[in-house]
Design an enzyme around this catalytic site. Structure first.
Site, PDB file in Angstrom:
ATOM      1  N   CYS B  76       0.821  -1.219   0.000  1.00  0.00           N
ATOM      2  CA  CYS B  76       0.000   0.000   0.000  1.00  0.00           C
ATOM      3  C   CYS B  76       0.848   1.260   0.000  1.00  0.00           C
ATOM      4  O   CYS B  76       0.678   2.132  -0.847  1.00  0.00           O
ATOM      5  CB  CYS B  76      -0.910  -0.015   1.230  1.00  0.00           C
ATOM      6  SG  CYS B  76      -1.868   1.486   1.460  1.00  0.00           S
ATOM      7  N   CYS B  81      -1.674   1.643  -3.105  1.00  0.00           N
ATOM      8  CA  CYS B  81      -2.615   2.732  -2.837  1.00  0.00           C
ATOM      9  C   CYS B  81      -2.026   4.145  -2.855  1.00  0.00           C
ATOM     10  O   CYS B  81      -2.561   5.040  -3.531  1.00  0.00           O
ATOM     11  CB  CYS B  81      -3.263   2.569  -1.465  1.00  0.00           C
ATOM     12  SG  CYS B  81      -3.559   0.890  -0.933  1.00  0.00           S
ATOM     13  N   LYS B  84      -0.229   5.273  -6.137  1.00  0.00           N
ATOM     14  CA  LYS B  84      -1.264   5.192  -7.165  1.00  0.00           C
ATOM     15  C   LYS B  84      -2.187   6.394  -7.100  1.00  0.00           C
ATOM     16  O   LYS B  84      -2.498   7.058  -8.094  1.00  0.00           O
ATOM     17  CB  LYS B  84      -2.035   3.877  -6.961  1.00  0.00           C
ATOM     18  CG  LYS B  84      -3.235   3.633  -7.838  1.00  0.00           C
ATOM     19  CD  LYS B  84      -4.584   4.102  -7.277  1.00  0.00           C
ATOM     20  CE  LYS B  84      -5.039   3.457  -6.006  1.00  0.00           C
ATOM     21  NZ  LYS B  84      -5.622   2.135  -6.218  1.00  0.00           N
ATOM     22  N   TYR B 218      -8.151  -3.845 -11.724  1.00  0.00           N
ATOM     23  CA  TYR B 218      -8.152  -2.431 -11.378  1.00  0.00           C
ATOM     24  C   TYR B 218      -6.726  -1.877 -11.414  1.00  0.00           C
ATOM     25  O   TYR B 218      -6.514  -0.702 -11.707  1.00  0.00           O
ATOM     26  CB  TYR B 218      -8.837  -2.160 -10.023  1.00  0.00           C
ATOM     27  CG  TYR B 218      -8.145  -2.733  -8.817  1.00  0.00           C
ATOM     28  CD1 TYR B 218      -8.601  -3.902  -8.224  1.00  0.00           C
ATOM     29  CD2 TYR B 218      -7.046  -2.082  -8.243  1.00  0.00           C
ATOM     30  CE1 TYR B 218      -7.973  -4.430  -7.112  1.00  0.00           C
ATOM     31  CE2 TYR B 218      -6.420  -2.591  -7.136  1.00  0.00           C
ATOM     32  CZ  TYR B 218      -6.877  -3.770  -6.572  1.00  0.00           C
ATOM     33  OH  TYR B 218      -6.261  -4.286  -5.470  1.00  0.00           O
ATOM     34  N   GLU B 222      -6.221   1.394 -13.510  1.00  0.00           N
ATOM     35  CA  GLU B 222      -5.790   2.599 -12.790  1.00  0.00           C
ATOM     36  C   GLU B 222      -4.466   3.108 -13.346  1.00  0.00           C
ATOM     37  O   GLU B 222      -4.288   4.315 -13.547  1.00  0.00           O
ATOM     38  CB  GLU B 222      -5.672   2.314 -11.291  1.00  0.00           C
ATOM     39  CG  GLU B 222      -7.025   2.208 -10.594  1.00  0.00           C
ATOM     40  CD  GLU B 222      -6.910   1.809  -9.129  1.00  0.00           C
ATOM     41  OE1 GLU B 222      -7.907   1.990  -8.402  1.00  0.00           O
ATOM     42  OE2 GLU B 222      -5.845   1.296  -8.718  1.00  0.00           O
ATOM     43  N   HIS B 487     -27.101  19.866  -1.787  1.00  0.00           N
ATOM     44  CA  HIS B 487     -27.174  20.413  -3.137  1.00  0.00           C
ATOM     45  C   HIS B 487     -26.225  21.587  -3.297  1.00  0.00           C
ATOM     46  O   HIS B 487     -26.128  22.420  -2.401  1.00  0.00           O
ATOM     47  CB  HIS B 487     -28.629  20.852  -3.385  1.00  0.00           C
ATOM     48  CG  HIS B 487     -28.885  21.338  -4.767  1.00  0.00           C
ATOM     49  ND1 HIS B 487     -28.938  20.492  -5.855  1.00  0.00           N
ATOM     50  CD2 HIS B 487     -29.102  22.595  -5.239  1.00  0.00           C
ATOM     51  CE1 HIS B 487     -29.180  21.211  -6.939  1.00  0.00           C
ATOM     52  NE2 HIS B 487     -29.282  22.483  -6.603  1.00  0.00           N
ATOM     53  N   GLU B 492     -25.830  13.594  -3.887  1.00  0.00           N
ATOM     54  CA  GLU B 492     -27.267  13.727  -3.625  1.00  0.00           C
ATOM     55  C   GLU B 492     -28.084  12.891  -4.597  1.00  0.00           C
ATOM     56  O   GLU B 492     -29.212  12.481  -4.279  1.00  0.00           O
ATOM     57  CB  GLU B 492     -27.714  15.192  -3.689  1.00  0.00           C
ATOM     58  CG  GLU B 492     -27.625  15.813  -5.066  1.00  0.00           C
ATOM     59  CD  GLU B 492     -28.262  17.202  -5.115  1.00  0.00           C
ATOM     60  OE1 GLU B 492     -27.617  18.121  -5.662  1.00  0.00           O
ATOM     61  OE2 GLU B 492     -29.384  17.357  -4.637  1.00  0.00           O
TER      62      GLU B 492
END
Lengths: 123, 512
Positions: B76, B81, B84, B218, B222, B487, B492
């Site tokens: 990681c 992670c 990346k 992924y 990625e 909003h 939302e």
């Protein structure tokens, strides 16, 4: 017969010169608030940390450099735009760092002798 | 026995940093030895030490085939992670700079990217994390050894330094958290000699240039995504489907966006060989399974992202009798992370059937430490773990994919609410939002419990985190609909879904 060289500097310009004069060396730097005529710093944490850092100084690697740098008066330090904060990215005093590496100990971390020794003895 | 006494003496000399902590057993060197200093191993060892256990953690990085190595912290921190996400951010900023002009910023054309500047900044941050972990271990009184650990017997771990020096530790309990490494397709000539993996991409000194990314996991998407974003000519070679295991409709939206955004895709293609040309470029030959033809092209770099293999080969597991899944090579674990050997545990990427994620490894590690210290009986809950794929159009989800929900409950018992929406920020920027989409998979009957949530759009991870809490609390469709949206946001739109897939109606959101 010390294994390391100690250099005492005052202020940012002197610090930079001390570093550039020693290119290629393993440089450790300790930043403290200025001491007054009686030898007392305005920074209480620096007062507390200094004997602890000095206590581990015998563990510095052979051929390394230890720069003891007084950063300035309290007002200079409190200004967020001072050179130490802006260019060296120091966040507080005391700070102990290994120049050119991400290794550093800040404020309370400097009170821990085992952390100071770890920085001086490990790669 | 002699080895036991010898090792005690050896450890006395190197134990100058070990503060005397309560050694609960008095019989072994340590209460707990953790092999692997990644997300899981570090969390477990620190937690155990905080609970008063005498702990040692062994971390060692075998250099990649290209010679890349890194410090403490695991995948990681060093090759996953963290770098990346930072490079993904670099790519997003490139897009933002272009959008900025529409918002009035006067930015000169062309805007270019410097790999060296980005790489240095990312690498410096990673190094500061290596140091941070080192300080934490020391501070929390965890003994750290930069040695390659392997099992000698149920209570003895052997450590080997880079130079071949051996050491031995005995422990009441042993935890294996060695994680995984990228696989090389060794059956493809030239793959290992000329290609790189995710172990190398973040540590390259120069931009990879025209790149072929092989794989559609992924990791592949990625990497291809941020490479495209910073201006590298990038092609993704996919054997069959993209993002296997993920909701396939969402996977399609992710790859559609990437294609529209500039990444080239070679669907249904399988690489056959990689040769180095006199110019230094790499010539890749592949078979297009759809046309049956053989194709070839040259690239500056070939990035293999064809899966990850667990780090179990050199552990000595068979010697000690730790059961391993024959197909995957991962360690077979129980719900409490136990292995077939009573005092040996395994978790994180190394565990069979476990998600390959940092947060689950961290949490599982902490809970395991608590159980081993006798402080808790709580087991790790691996359900409803939210994740995000950080492709140029980000995709986040929690819970079941639509396929999984249908598979478990049947099409008739499921209702899927969905909406194509447009982020407000895309309007002025004149950006295409065709793949910005939301899907709520829930039970059709009863209180319509939400089974899965899926979102493609900006800040997907930030959007989904709060909703994962809702799923944990058993959120239903009415809970969602009764929630008032903030909003104007993208998040939302999740509270406003009303069109079902079943109705066949147009799911495009129109205005406020």
């Amino acid at each position: 017969m010390s294994l390391y060289e100690e250099v005492k500097v005052h202020g940012y310009a002197e610090f930079c010169k001390a570093v550039s004069d020693r290119k290629g060396k393993d440089i450790f730097a300790y930043f403290s608030g200025d001491k007054d005529a009686d030898g007392n710093s305005w920074c209480p944490d620096c007062v507390k940390a200094e004997p602890i850092v000095r206590g581990e100084i015998s563990h510095l690697p052979e051929g390394s450099v230890f720069i003891y740098c007084q950063v300035g008066q309290r007002d200079y330090w409190k200004n967020p735009n001072n050179d130490f904060k802006k260019t060296l990215k120091l966040s507080g005093v005391p700070t102990l760092l290994r120049y050119g590496t991400p290794q550093k100990l800040v404020e309370e971390e400097c009170f821990k002798a085992n952390l100071v020794r770890m920085m001086f003895t490990e790669d | 026995m002699a080895a036991f006494f010898k090792s005690r003496h050896r450890w006395k000399r190197t134990s100058c940093f070990t503060i005397l902590t309560r050694n609960l057993t008095g019989k072994y060197d340590y209460d707990l030895v953790v092999i692997g200093g990644g997300s899981g191993g570090l969390a477990c060892s620190k937690e155990a030490a905080q609970l008063g256990q005498k702990v040692a953690v062994l971390d060692y990085v075998e250099p990649s085939a290209k010679g890349t190595r890194w410090g403490l912290g695991g995948t990681c921190v060093n090759v996953g992670c963290i770098p990346k996400k930072l490079m993904h951010q670099a790519a997003l900023l490139g897009t933002a700079v272009k959008d900025a002009r529409k918002y009035g910023w006067k930015i000169k054309d062309p805007v270019s990217h410097d790999w060296e500047t980005m790489a240095e900044a990312v690498q410096n941050h990673v190094r500061s994390l290596n140091w941070g972990h080192r300080v934490q271990l020391q501070d929390k009184k965890v003994k750290y050894l930069n040695v390659k650990g392997s099992l000698l017997d149920e209570h003895t771990v052997r450590g080997m330094t880079k130079s071949g020096k051996e050491s031995f530790l005995t422990a009441k309990n042993i935890v294996i958290a060695t994680g995984g490494r990228p696989k090389y397709p060794t059956h493809i000539p030239g793959a290992m000699e000329h290609g790189i993996t995710s172990d190398d991409i973040f540590w390259l000194k120069e931009a990879p240039g025209k790149t072929l990314v092989v794989g559609a996991s992924y990791v592949a998407l990625e990497c291809a995504g941020f490479l495209t974003g910073i201006g590298q000519d990038t092609k993704v070679m996919v054997r069959s489907i993209a993002l296997r295991g993920f909701d396939q409709q969402m996977a399609g939206l992710v790859t559609d966006h990437m294609q529209a955004y500039g990444t080239r895709f070679a669907w249904g293609c399988v690489p056959q060989r990689v040769d180095k040309l006199p110019s230094g470029a790499l010539q890749v030959t592949w078979a297009d399974t759809r046309t049956g033809k053989e194709e070839t092209d040259s690239f500056d770099s070939v990035l293999w992202a064809v899966g990850r293999a667990p780090e179990t080969k050199a552990l000595g597991l068979d010697k000690v009798g730790v059961e391993v899944n024959r197909e995957t090579g991962k360690i077979v674990v129980g719900a409490d992370e136990s292995t077939s050997v009573s005092n040996i545990y395994a978790f994180g990427d190394i565990g069979e059937g476990r998600p390959e994620l940092t947060p689950t490894a961290v949490k599982a590690g902490r809970l395991l430490a608590r159980r081993l210290a006798g402080q808790s009986t709580q087991l790790m809950d691996y359900d409803n773990v939210a994740t995000t794929v950080f492709t140029p159009l980000e995709y986040s989800c929690v819970g079941l994919s639509e396929e999984e929900a249908v598979g478990r409950h049947g099409q008739d018992a499921i209702e899927v609410y969905h909406a194509f929406y447009k982020p407000l920020e895309f309007t002025v920027a004149e950006r295409d939002a065709s793949q910005c989409y939301i899907k709520v998979v829930c039970e059709r009957g009863g209180e319509q419990r939400i089974l899965g949530l899926h979102y493609t759009g900006p800040n997907a991870g930030e959007v989904m985190q709060g909703f994962s809490l809702a799923l944990r609390c058993g959120a239903t469709l009415s809970h969602l609909k009764e929630t008032v949206g903030i909003h104007p946001t993208c998040a939302e739109e999740l509270t406003k879904v009303s069109i079902t897939k079943r109705s066949g109606l147009d799911a495009t959101v129109t205005g406020c």
